[in-house]
Every structure is written in structure tokens, then in C-alpha cells.
Design a protein around this motif. Structure first.
Motif, short mmCIF file in Angstrom:
data_model
loop_
_atom_site.label_atom_id
_atom_site.label_comp_id
_atom_site.label_asym_id
_atom_site.label_seq_id
_atom_site.Cartn_x
_atom_site.Cartn_y
_atom_site.Cartn_z
N ALA A 181 0.84 -1.20 0.00
CA ALA A 181 0.00 0.00 0.00
C ALA A 181 0.87 1.24 0.00
CB ALA A 181 -0.93 0.00 1.22
N GLN A 182 1.98 1.20 0.73
CA GLN A 182 2.89 2.35 0.78
C GLN A 182 3.54 2.55 -0.58
OE1 GLN A 182 6.19 1.96 3.47
NE2 GLN A 182 6.17 4.15 3.93
N ALA A 183 3.94 1.48 -1.25
CA ALA A 183 4.56 1.59 -2.57
C ALA A 183 3.56 2.15 -3.58
CB ALA A 183 5.06 0.23 -3.04
N ALA A 184 2.30 1.78 -3.45
CA ALA A 184 1.28 2.29 -4.37
C ALA A 184 1.02 3.78 -4.13
CB ALA A 184 -0.01 1.49 -4.23
N ALA A 185 1.23 4.25 -2.91
CA ALA A 185 0.95 5.65 -2.58
C ALA A 185 2.06 6.59 -3.05
CB ALA A 185 0.76 5.79 -1.08
N VAL A 186 3.27 6.06 -3.30
CA VAL A 186 4.39 6.89 -3.73
C VAL A 186 4.17 7.28 -5.19
CG1 VAL A 186 6.87 6.94 -4.15
CG2 VAL A 186 5.97 5.81 -2.12
N PRO A 187 4.10 8.57 -5.49
CA PRO A 187 3.86 8.98 -6.86
C PRO A 187 5.07 8.71 -7.75
CG PRO A 187 4.12 10.89 -5.43
CD PRO A 187 4.18 9.69 -4.58
N SER A 188 4.81 8.55 -9.02
CA SER A 188 5.86 8.34 -10.00
C SER A 188 5.94 9.60 -10.86
CB SER A 188 5.54 7.11 -10.85
OG SER A 188 6.55 6.93 -11.80
N LEU A 189 7.11 10.14 -11.00
CA LEU A 189 7.32 11.40 -11.71
C LEU A 189 7.13 11.23 -13.22
CD1 LEU A 189 8.20 14.32 -11.04
CD2 LEU A 189 10.54 13.61 -11.54
N THR A 190 6.34 12.10 -13.81
CA THR A 190 6.18 12.17 -15.26
C THR A 190 6.36 13.62 -15.69
OG1 THR A 190 3.79 12.48 -15.15
CG2 THR A 190 4.57 10.21 -15.37
N CYS A 191 6.63 13.84 -16.95
CA CYS A 191 6.95 15.19 -17.40
C CYS A 191 6.61 15.35 -18.87
CB CYS A 191 8.44 15.42 -17.17
SG CYS A 191 9.00 17.07 -17.56
N SER A 192 6.27 16.58 -19.27
CA SER A 192 6.00 16.86 -20.68
C SER A 192 6.42 18.28 -21.03
CB SER A 192 4.51 16.67 -20.99
OG SER A 192 3.75 17.63 -20.27
N VAL A 193 6.73 18.48 -22.31
CA VAL A 193 7.08 19.79 -22.86
C VAL A 193 6.03 20.13 -23.90
CG1 VAL A 193 8.79 21.15 -24.12
CG2 VAL A 193 9.54 19.34 -22.59
N ILE A 230 13.17 27.89 -24.19
CA ILE A 230 14.04 26.75 -23.95
C ILE A 230 14.86 26.47 -25.20
CG2 ILE A 230 14.06 24.28 -23.41
CD1 ILE A 230 11.39 24.74 -21.95
N PRO A 231 16.18 26.32 -25.04
CA PRO A 231 17.00 26.00 -26.19
C PRO A 231 16.72 24.59 -26.71
CG PRO A 231 18.31 25.99 -24.19
CD PRO A 231 16.94 26.44 -23.81
N VAL A 232 17.14 24.35 -27.93
CA VAL A 232 16.95 23.04 -28.55
C VAL A 232 17.65 21.98 -27.71
CG1 VAL A 232 17.49 21.68 -30.60
CG2 VAL A 232 16.76 24.04 -30.83
N GLY A 233 17.06 20.84 -27.59
CA GLY A 233 17.67 19.74 -26.86
C GLY A 233 16.68 19.03 -25.97
N LYS A 234 17.19 18.05 -25.25
CA LYS A 234 16.38 17.22 -24.35
C LYS A 234 16.09 17.98 -23.06
CE LYS A 234 16.79 12.90 -21.82
NZ LYS A 234 17.66 11.78 -21.48
N GLU A 279 10.13 17.74 -30.45
CA GLU A 279 8.93 16.91 -30.28
C GLU A 279 7.73 17.78 -29.91
OE1 GLU A 279 11.08 12.81 -28.69
OE2 GLU A 279 10.37 14.29 -27.25
N ALA A 280 7.95 18.78 -29.06
CA ALA A 280 6.86 19.69 -28.68
C ALA A 280 6.37 20.47 -29.89
CB ALA A 280 7.34 20.64 -27.58
N GLU A 281 7.30 20.91 -30.73
CA GLU A 281 6.92 21.64 -31.94
C GLU A 281 6.11 20.75 -32.89
OE1 GLU A 281 10.70 22.97 -33.36
OE2 GLU A 281 10.69 24.76 -32.09
N GLN A 282 6.53 19.49 -33.01
CA GLN A 282 5.80 18.56 -33.88
C GLN A 282 4.40 18.29 -33.34
OE1 GLN A 282 8.58 15.30 -33.93
NE2 GLN A 282 9.65 16.08 -35.74
#
Length: 176
Positions: free
Chosen positions: A30-42, A94-98, A115-118
Motif C-alpha cells: 500500500a505504501q509503494a502504491a501511494a508513492v507517486p511516480s514522476l512524469t513530465c511533458s514539454v 528553452i534551447p533546442v535539446g532534451k 517533439e513539442a513543436e511537432q
């Protein structure tokens, strides 16, 4: 009688020890399920050429989220705090890149500016296509698309023209 008493005394002890033995396992899962997993988008900021919004979700609330990106010679770093829902956002040129986001000991890739531009180009085309299709299907006649006298996104314009052409070539307009 003695075997029955022993069984009656031992049964609750065995059952309770099994229940207690599995309790730590259930608590850990239950504790492992409660820990959020980081996600990100541009994403490209609407109506702002070269400006991007970077969003991370699943961070520990109230902790610092660090965004990094660009190249070795032209990079950026931005730090902000995650809100109560574990969301953190930054925006800028943001400059070009990852681009990456990190929180606590977790780091994830957000994607790249390209990828964001596309994605933005595809979204603009799709939006224009739907509008061109809907407006042209109404009377089977293409309407002027820039009635607000604002400059249209070129991808939106291409989509609008393609949607209008699809409507004009549709069975409904060909027979009508």
C-alpha cells in the motif's frame, strides 16, 4: 476431549499469526502504491513562438522539482516547488535539446523542444481540419477562414484547407 481443546486453542493462534505475518506485506504494498511516480511533458506555449511550458506531475508535494535542458553549450536550469497535488510547472524560452525533470532521487525525460513543436503542428493541423470540414459541410461552400484578421498558424491553415476539400469532395456535397 484434550485433542479438541488443543485444536480450539491453537486455531486462533495460527490464524492470528498468519494475519499478522501478512500485515507488513500489505502495508508495504500500500505504501509503494501511494508513492507517486514522476512524469513530465514539454508543450509549446500557445501564441508565443519559441516559448515552452514544462510540466512535471507525480512529484512529492512541497519539494523542489528541477528542470534541465538544452545542450552542453546552451542549457537552462529552472527550480520550482511541487504543489499539494505534486505538480510543478515552468515556462520560458528553452534551447533546442532534451528536457528532464528531477525530484528527490528520481529523474525523467520530458521530451525535446522539437517533439513539442511537432505535437503543436499536428494539433494545429487537426484543429484546422475539423473547423474547415464542419464549416464547409454546412452549405457545401468553402467559407473565408480568416474573418478575425489575425495571422493564422500555417499548420492550422493547411488543416483548414484540407478539411474544406474533404467536405467539398464528400458524397453529401457531390450529390447536393
Amino acid at each position: 476431549m484434550k485433542p479438541r481443546i488443543r485444536l480450539a486453542v491453537l486455531a486462533p493462534v495460527v490464524v492470528s499469526s498468519l494475519a499478522l505475518g501478512s500485515a507488513p506485506l500489505l502495508a508495504a504494498s500500500a505504501q509503494a502504491a501511494a508513492v507517486p511516480s514522476l512524469t513530465c511533458s514539454v508543450k509549446q506555449t500557445p501564441n508565443a513562438a519559441g516559448k515552452y511550458d514544462v510540466t512535471a506531475t507525480g512529484a512529492q508535494p512541497g519539494t523542489t522539482v528541477t528542470f534541465r535542458g538544452g545542450t552542453a553549450t546552451n542549457g537552462f536550469t529552472a527550480r520550482t516547488h511541487a504543489d499539494d497535488d505534486g505538480k510543478a510547472t515552468t515556462s520560458g524560452f528553452i534551447p533546442v535539446g532534451k528536457v528532464t525533470a528531477s525530484n528527490q532521487d528520481e529523474e525523467v525525460s520530458c521530451g525535446t523542444v522539437k517533439e513539442a513543436e511537432q505535437q503543436d503542428a499536428q494539433a494545429q493541423y487537426s484543429k484546422g481540419f475539423k473547423k474547415g470540414l464542419a464549416e464547409t459541410q454546412e452549405g457545401c461552400k468553402k467559407k473565408p477562414q480568416n474573418q478575425n484578421l489575425t495571422q493564422l498558424d500555417p499548420n492550422y491553415e493547411k488543416g483548414y484547407n484540407a478539411g474544406a476539400a474533404a467536405a467539398l469532395n464528400s458524397k453529401a456535397c457531390q450529390e447536393g
